[in-house]
Write an enzyme that holds these catalytic residues in place. Structure first.
Site, PDB file in Angstrom:
ATOM      1  CB  CYS A  26      83.263  64.614   8.738  1.00  0.00           C
ATOM      2  SG  CYS A  26      83.920  63.505   7.475  1.00  0.00           S
ATOM      3  CD  GLN A 101      91.298  62.032   6.186  1.00  0.00           C
ATOM      4  OE1 GLN A 101      89.958  62.136   6.214  1.00  0.00           O
ATOM      5  NE2 GLN A 101      91.802  60.794   7.008  1.00  0.00           N
ATOM      6  CE1 TYR A 182      83.236  57.065   3.825  1.00  0.00           C
ATOM      7  CE2 TYR A 182      85.188  57.088   5.131  1.00  0.00           C
ATOM      8  CZ  TYR A 182      83.948  57.374   5.084  1.00  0.00           C
ATOM      9  OH  TYR A 182      83.159  57.970   5.966  1.00  0.00           O
ATOM     10  NE  ARG A 230      93.092  58.609   9.488  1.00  0.00           N
ATOM     11  CZ  ARG A 230      92.597  58.981  10.348  1.00  0.00           C
ATOM     12  NH1 ARG A 230      91.473  58.475  10.923  1.00  0.00           N
ATOM     13  NH2 ARG A 230      93.272  60.070  11.240  1.00  0.00           N
ATOM     14  NE  ARG A 324      86.012  59.153  19.534  1.00  0.00           N
ATOM     15  CZ  ARG A 324      85.645  58.008  19.689  1.00  0.00           C
ATOM     16  NH1 ARG A 324      84.515  57.451  19.953  1.00  0.00           N
ATOM     17  NH2 ARG A 324      86.842  57.073  19.659  1.00  0.00           N
TER      18      ARG A 324
HETATM   19  C1  LIG Z   1      83.253  63.985  14.429  1.00  0.00           C
HETATM   20  C2  LIG Z   1      84.174  62.852  13.763  1.00  0.00           C
HETATM   21  C3  LIG Z   1      84.473  63.182  12.432  1.00  0.00           C
HETATM   22  C4  LIG Z   1      85.443  62.082  11.930  1.00  0.00           C
HETATM   23  N1  LIG Z   1      85.904  62.365  10.541  1.00  0.00           N
HETATM   24  C5  LIG Z   1      87.086  61.833   9.935  1.00  0.00           C
HETATM   25  C6  LIG Z   1      87.369  62.099   8.783  1.00  0.00           C
HETATM   26  O1  LIG Z   1      86.924  62.946   8.184  1.00  0.00           O
HETATM   27  N2  LIG Z   1      88.388  61.236   8.171  1.00  0.00           N
HETATM   28  C7  LIG Z   1      88.995  60.324   9.205  1.00  0.00           C
HETATM   29  O2  LIG Z   1      89.864  59.668   8.612  1.00  0.00           O
HETATM   30  N3  LIG Z   1      88.649  59.966  10.373  1.00  0.00           N
HETATM   31  C8  LIG Z   1      87.496  60.688  10.748  1.00  0.00           C
HETATM   32  N4  LIG Z   1      87.171  60.417  12.060  1.00  0.00           N
HETATM   33  C9  LIG Z   1      87.902  59.443  13.029  1.00  0.00           C
HETATM   34  C10 LIG Z   1      88.858  60.213  13.876  1.00  0.00           C
HETATM   35  O3  LIG Z   1      89.791  60.916  12.995  1.00  0.00           O
HETATM   36  C11 LIG Z   1      89.693  59.109  14.731  1.00  0.00           C
HETATM   37  O4  LIG Z   1      90.553  58.460  14.024  1.00  0.00           O
HETATM   38  C12 LIG Z   1      88.571  58.542  15.654  1.00  0.00           C
HETATM   39  O5  LIG Z   1      87.626  59.173  16.036  1.00  0.00           O
HETATM   40  C13 LIG Z   1      89.472  57.743  16.665  1.00  0.00           C
HETATM   41  O6  LIG Z   1      89.888  58.797  17.671  1.00  0.00           O
HETATM   42  P1  LIG Z   1      89.543  59.364  18.885  1.00  0.00           P
HETATM   43  O7  LIG Z   1      89.067  58.069  19.549  1.00  0.00           O
HETATM   44  O8  LIG Z   1      90.602  60.235  19.383  1.00  0.00           O
HETATM   45  O9  LIG Z   1      88.226  60.066  18.457  1.00  0.00           O
HETATM   46  C14 LIG Z   1      86.079  61.243  12.718  1.00  0.00           C
HETATM   47  C15 LIG Z   1      85.952  61.234  13.961  1.00  0.00           C
HETATM   48  C16 LIG Z   1      84.827  61.985  14.679  1.00  0.00           C
HETATM   49  C17 LIG Z   1      84.592  61.946  15.960  1.00  0.00           C
END
Ligand SMILES: Cc1cc2nc3c(=O)[nH]c(=O)nc-3n(C[C@H](O)[C@H](O)[C@H](O)COP(=O)(O)O)c2cc1C
Length: 368
Positions: A26, A101, A182, A230, A324
């Site tokens: 997001c 998504q 959600y 998801r 991230r």
């Molecule tokens: C800034 C940000 C926004 C995110 N927005 C979404 C989203 O829109 N939909 C979703 O399913 N997960 C969202 N996530 C979760 C990530 O897709 C991911 O599953 C989660 O951060 C864990 O992975 P990572 O450790 O590689 O960040 C978001 C994560 C971050 C950091």
């Protein structure tokens, strides 16, 4: 044999050039749900990052299904046009396949932008939310109106309209959110579903609405394009949604034409006790893959290229999604390819900065 992380994956008619996925993130930078120039830059950089697949942040299927006023939508002609511009841009200038998504925030909607006060409800400019039941997310949060039959029909139709728009603007793949607390997750979890009709009670009843949404969307999405879901494999709360429940759900989705499950966890309850750590969600992905015989996308604190490669090599997952790590290192796939002795797609304009190629050229001409 090459590194499994950089081997292609075919789902229906789509071949994804490697297993590295940029996960949905997001950006809270849309206006009335319309993607902005920020999205061109944000998604554009990942389209040329060498990743095999880029998935957009949640695009919401109706205005009250957004999390914040800045969230992306795919419920209007203007939304469709604005996001279509981003899809064209990414396909023209990048090599990654593009997924969208789709989500409905349910009772987690009407929230402030994270940088204005993390996950706090909106006051004056908020809207009335809907949910599986009438309980708010937490004390101090707005009470959602439980969806009645007409409401469920409207929300299902909104999902179908959104996926029809997504097909029209040329996305390669779609991912539906049944995770992170959600709306559809609210139906699945016994912690948030207190209904007494045929959509509440036992597991089959709680899955009924989410599965009906999936079925209707799948029918509106091109047969040759993949459709994933998801999930949150656990609520991390005693008495909540469990990995065993997720396996039942994954099996049901598979029968209905689901092509992969993206395995996340949590997000429903503020009482969650998450066991955090490197790759802390991978064991859930591996279990679901084995039990449901469905491709899975693993995610969560994956950063080391060798680890990412091992996840694929060990058969724990078919794709790894990074969020991230890609924010801090948008060309992570280049680094991973160099570490694993592989090549990825990179733009000609950036050729001179491509590390593994640069290293090979140096090795070939030792006098330089
Ligand atoms: C800034 C940000 C926004 C995110 N927005 C979404 C989203 O829109 N939909 C979703 O399913 N997960 C969202 N996530 C979760 C990530 O897709 C991911 O599953 C989660 O951060 C864990 O992975 P990572 O450790 O590689 O960040 C978001 C994560 C971050 C950091």
């Amino acid at each position: 044999m090459g590194a499994p992380l950089f081997s292609p994956l075919t789902l229906r008619g789509l071949t994804i050039p490697n297993r590295v996925v940029v996960g949905p993130m997001c950006q809270y930078s849309a206006v009335n749900g319309d993607a902005s120039d920020w999205h061109l830059m944000h998604l554009g950089q990942y389209a040329k990052s060498g990743a095999g697949l880029v998935i957009t942040e949640s695009a919401h299927v109706e205005p009250i299904g957004r999390i914040t006023h800045g969230c992306l939508g795919l419920y209007s002609d203007a939304n469709e046009e604005a996001l279509g511009r981003v899809v064209d841009f990414c396909h023209t200038h990048g090599t990654a396949k593009l997924g969208v998504q789709l989500s409905h925030a349910g009772r987690k909607g009407s929230t402030r932008l994270p940088w204005e006060g993390r996950a706090a409800p909106l006051d004056a400019e908020g809207w009335d939310t809907v949910g599986a039941s009438g309980q708010p997310r937490a004390e101090g949060w707005p009470r959602p109106a439980p969806l009645d039959n007409a409401g469920m029909d409207r929300v299902r139709r909104a999902h179908v309209d959104a996926v029809t728009r997504a097909a029209r603007i040329g996305f390669d793949l779609v991912e539906l959110v049944m995770a992170h607390g959600y709306l559809l997750h609210e139906f699945l979890s016994p912690l948030s579903n207190h209904r007494t009709d045929t959509h509440g009670g036992d597991l089959n009843n709680r899955m009924r609405f989410p599965l009906s949404v999936f079925t209707a969307m799948r029918a509106a999405w091109p047969k040759d394009k993949p459709f994933g879901v998801r999930v949150s494999a656990t609520d991390w709360v005693d008495g909540g949604w469990t990995p065993d429940n997720t396996i039942v759900l994954a099996n049901a989705l598979k029968k209905l034409g689901c092509d992969y499950v993206a395995v996340s966890t949590g997000g429903l309850s503020l009482d969650q006790k998450i066991a955090l750590g490197e790759g802390h969600q991978i064991s859930f992905a591996a279990r679901i893959r084995k039990a449901a015989g469905l491709p899975v996308m693993a995610m969560g604190m994956i950063e080391d290229p060798l680890h990412a490669n091992r996840i694929i090599d060990d058969g724990d997952a078919d794709m790894v999604a990074l969020a991230r790590a890609m924010l801090s290192d948008p060309h992570w796939p280049w680094r991973a390819a160099a570490a694993l002795g592989e090549d990825v797609n990179y733009p000609s304009q950036y050729l001179r900065g491509y590390r593994s190629k640069w290293l090979r050229e140096r090795r070939a001409t030792p006098s330089q």
